[in-house]
Design a protein around this motif. Sequence first.
Motif, mmCIF file in Angstrom:
data_model
loop_
_atom_site.group_PDB
_atom_site.id
_atom_site.type_symbol
_atom_site.label_atom_id
_atom_site.label_comp_id
_atom_site.label_asym_id
_atom_site.label_seq_id
_atom_site.Cartn_x
_atom_site.Cartn_y
_atom_site.Cartn_z
ATOM 1 N N GLU A 118 0.849 -1.188 0.000
ATOM 2 C CA GLU A 118 0.000 0.000 0.000
ATOM 3 C C GLU A 118 0.885 1.238 0.000
ATOM 4 O OE1 GLU A 118 -2.835 0.116 3.115
ATOM 5 O OE2 GLU A 118 -3.620 -1.898 2.729
ATOM 6 N N PRO A 119 0.627 2.192 -0.881
ATOM 7 C CA PRO A 119 1.474 3.395 -0.922
ATOM 8 C C PRO A 119 1.331 4.224 0.352
ATOM 9 C CG PRO A 119 -0.438 3.663 -2.341
ATOM 10 C CD PRO A 119 -0.454 2.233 -1.883
ATOM 11 N N ASP A 120 2.429 4.880 0.742
ATOM 12 C CA ASP A 120 2.363 5.824 1.858
ATOM 13 C C ASP A 120 1.641 7.095 1.437
ATOM 14 O OD1 ASP A 120 3.825 4.179 3.653
ATOM 15 O OD2 ASP A 120 5.682 4.773 2.661
ATOM 16 N N GLU A 121 1.840 7.468 0.182
ATOM 17 C CA GLU A 121 1.144 8.622 -0.396
ATOM 18 C C GLU A 121 0.738 8.262 -1.816
ATOM 19 O OE1 GLU A 121 3.544 12.131 -0.258
ATOM 20 O OE2 GLU A 121 4.254 11.730 1.785
ATOM 21 N N GLY A 122 -0.327 8.918 -2.301
ATOM 22 C CA GLY A 122 -0.775 8.682 -3.669
ATOM 23 C C GLY A 122 -1.781 7.545 -3.758
ATOM 24 N N SER A 123 -2.120 7.185 -4.981
ATOM 25 C CA SER A 123 -3.152 6.176 -5.189
ATOM 26 C C SER A 123 -2.802 5.267 -6.359
ATOM 27 C CB SER A 123 -4.505 6.844 -5.462
ATOM 28 O OG SER A 123 -4.450 7.599 -6.667
ATOM 29 N N VAL A 124 -3.370 4.060 -6.329
ATOM 30 C CA VAL A 124 -3.196 3.075 -7.395
ATOM 31 C C VAL A 124 -4.567 2.503 -7.728
ATOM 32 C CG1 VAL A 124 -2.103 0.900 -8.086
ATOM 33 C CG2 VAL A 124 -0.895 2.463 -6.545
ATOM 34 N N SER A 125 -4.837 2.310 -9.015
ATOM 35 C CA SER A 125 -6.057 1.608 -9.415
ATOM 36 C C SER A 125 -5.708 0.522 -10.419
ATOM 37 C CB SER A 125 -7.083 2.576 -10.022
ATOM 38 O OG SER A 125 -6.598 3.145 -11.222
ATOM 39 N N LEU A 126 -6.516 -0.542 -10.406
ATOM 40 C CA LEU A 126 -6.393 -1.656 -11.341
ATOM 41 C C LEU A 126 -7.695 -1.797 -12.111
ATOM 42 C CD1 LEU A 126 -4.597 -4.404 -9.205
ATOM 43 C CD2 LEU A 126 -3.755 -3.462 -11.360
ATOM 44 N N PHE A 127 -7.601 -1.763 -13.424
ATOM 45 C CA PHE A 127 -8.785 -1.900 -14.277
ATOM 46 C C PHE A 127 -9.878 -0.914 -13.870
ATOM 47 C CE2 PHE A 127 -6.599 -5.998 -14.186
ATOM 48 C CZ PHE A 127 -6.419 -6.244 -15.541
ATOM 49 N N GLY A 128 -9.464 0.301 -13.485
ATOM 50 C CA GLY A 128 -10.416 1.357 -13.153
ATOM 51 C C GLY A 128 -10.951 1.335 -11.740
ATOM 52 N N GLU A 129 -10.513 0.372 -10.918
ATOM 53 C CA GLU A 129 -10.994 0.291 -9.538
ATOM 54 C C GLU A 129 -9.871 0.632 -8.567
ATOM 55 O OE1 GLU A 129 -13.190 -3.165 -8.318
ATOM 56 O OE2 GLU A 129 -13.587 -3.731 -10.397
ATOM 57 N N PRO A 130 -10.187 1.370 -7.492
ATOM 58 C CA PRO A 130 -9.168 1.612 -6.462
ATOM 59 C C PRO A 130 -8.578 0.287 -5.986
ATOM 60 C CG PRO A 130 -11.109 2.942 -6.029
ATOM 61 C CD PRO A 130 -11.472 2.003 -7.146
ATOM 62 N N ILE A 131 -7.289 0.282 -5.747
ATOM 63 C CA ILE A 131 -6.591 -0.960 -5.446
ATOM 64 C C ILE A 131 -7.173 -1.686 -4.246
ATOM 65 C CG2 ILE A 131 -4.814 0.012 -3.940
ATOM 66 C CD1 ILE A 131 -3.960 -2.390 -6.740
ATOM 67 N N ASP A 132 -7.657 -0.930 -3.256
ATOM 68 C CA ASP A 132 -8.188 -1.588 -2.052
ATOM 69 C C ASP A 132 -9.605 -2.124 -2.252
ATOM 70 O OD1 ASP A 132 -9.315 0.903 -2.244
ATOM 71 O OD2 ASP A 132 -9.040 1.441 -0.135
ATOM 72 N N GLU A 133 -10.204 -1.853 -3.423
ATOM 73 C CA GLU A 133 -11.522 -2.385 -3.740
ATOM 74 C C GLU A 133 -11.472 -3.449 -4.828
ATOM 75 O OE1 GLU A 133 -14.177 0.804 -4.691
ATOM 76 O OE2 GLU A 133 -13.579 2.009 -2.941
ATOM 77 N N PHE A 134 -10.303 -3.661 -5.396
ATOM 78 C CA PHE A 134 -10.155 -4.596 -6.509
ATOM 79 C C PHE A 134 -10.196 -6.036 -5.995
ATOM 80 C CE2 PHE A 134 -7.518 -7.098 -9.469
ATOM 81 C CZ PHE A 134 -8.222 -6.861 -10.644
ATOM 82 N N GLU A 135 -11.092 -6.843 -6.557
ATOM 83 C CA GLU A 135 -11.269 -8.215 -6.078
ATOM 84 C C GLU A 135 -11.092 -9.269 -7.171
ATOM 85 O OE1 GLU A 135 -15.125 -8.244 -4.289
ATOM 86 O OE2 GLU A 135 -14.451 -7.167 -2.480
ATOM 87 N N ASP A 136 -10.792 -8.853 -8.384
ATOM 88 C CA ASP A 136 -10.666 -9.808 -9.489
ATOM 89 C C ASP A 136 -9.213 -10.244 -9.666
ATOM 90 O OD1 ASP A 136 -13.387 -9.668 -10.040
ATOM 91 O OD2 ASP A 136 -13.131 -7.935 -11.357
ATOM 92 N N GLY A 137 -8.674 -10.883 -8.618
ATOM 93 C CA GLY A 137 -7.271 -11.263 -8.647
ATOM 94 C C GLY A 137 -6.909 -12.209 -9.767
ATOM 95 N N HIS A 138 -7.889 -12.971 -10.270
ATOM 96 C CA HIS A 138 -7.599 -13.906 -11.362
ATOM 97 C C HIS A 138 -7.222 -13.179 -12.653
ATOM 98 C CE1 HIS A 138 -11.866 -12.900 -12.074
ATOM 99 N NE2 HIS A 138 -11.591 -13.129 -13.343
ATOM 100 N N ARG A 139 -7.505 -11.875 -12.727
ATOM 101 C CA ARG A 139 -7.153 -11.118 -13.936
ATOM 102 C C ARG A 139 -5.667 -10.776 -13.989
ATOM 103 N NH1 ARG A 139 -11.295 -6.341 -15.261
ATOM 104 N NH2 ARG A 139 -10.312 -6.664 -17.315
ATOM 105 N N ILE A 140 -4.943 -11.103 -12.921
ATOM 106 C CA ILE A 140 -3.518 -10.790 -12.843
ATOM 107 C C ILE A 140 -2.713 -12.073 -12.730
ATOM 108 C CG2 ILE A 140 -1.718 -9.605 -11.534
ATOM 109 C CD1 ILE A 140 -3.917 -7.755 -10.451
ATOM 110 N N GLY A 141 -1.740 -12.238 -13.598
ATOM 111 C CA GLY A 141 -0.774 -13.320 -13.482
ATOM 112 C C GLY A 141 0.566 -12.725 -13.082
ATOM 113 N N TYR A 142 1.109 -13.166 -11.971
ATOM 114 C CA TYR A 142 2.347 -12.586 -11.432
ATOM 115 C C TYR A 142 3.409 -13.665 -11.314
ATOM 116 C CZ TYR A 142 5.520 -10.437 -8.006
ATOM 117 O OH TYR A 142 6.624 -9.956 -7.338
ATOM 118 N N VAL A 143 4.534 -13.440 -11.973
ATOM 119 C CA VAL A 143 5.693 -14.328 -11.843
ATOM 120 C C VAL A 143 6.748 -13.547 -11.070
ATOM 121 C CG1 VAL A 143 7.442 -15.706 -13.040
ATOM 122 C CG2 VAL A 143 5.140 -15.494 -14.004
#
Length: 255
Positions: free
Chosen positions: A64-89
């Motif tokens: 979580e950022p100390d300052e600023g904001s992040v969104s994934l697919f148009g949703e605030p990061i803390d509200e994003f629940e579609d984790g299957h849309r991300i593949g992380y290696v």
Amino acid sequence: MSEDAARRDDPPVVAVEDVTYDYGETLAVEDVTLTVESGEFLGLVGPNGSGKTTLLHLMLGLLEPDEGSVSLFGEPIDEFEDGHRIGYVAQQATQQGSAMPVTVEEVVEMGRYPHRGSGRLTDADRRTVREAMERVEIADLADRRIAALSGGQRQRAYIARAVASEADLLALDEPTVGVDAESRDRFYGLLQELNDDGITIVLIEHDIGVVTDRASRIACINRRLFHHGDTESFVESDALEEAYGSTSSVVHHHH
């Protein structure tokens, strides 16, 4: 509407705005703003200790950022629940799994878990798993233990897991460490195919020449952002010298 036009109307896959993050007294990322649009292949470069992995973790919601904001697919990061849309290696994925008593197929099946609810894998799920293994050319390794694979094979298993999850975003942190040159070239060919199929890619890679040959856009960071734009403008800019020091240059790899 064309596919490209529809893509332009989509919200950014990732939007980072004025993000700062520190580890105690150590400032890792400072006031970074960037977006990753649908279908992009973004190369994230910078010297060792520059905050690349931290920035990627912020982009994926792992920090979580100390300052600023992040969104994934148009949703605030803390509200994003579609984790299957991300593949992380993750970093050093080629070394991970050496003690896991699971087969390649079982690893790839993990990509279907978010889709199955509480039930067992369906026949459709198993078809998707088989197709993912075929897509990344490891179908013949399905019954092999993940621990018995080479670094390049293990890396492909994790990519297959992301493909099986039907991920829209594939994030990779120096995925070719410890992989031989031939396997690396085949791996980047696979990434290009996946990107051509519409998967958005964010890649951290220490070999700047590989990134500039493969990525469509570059973000160059050393705590703060020195460049974010197309690859050609990066090569022509002073960002590399400013971020790395005057001794750095881009070396292209010809395949």
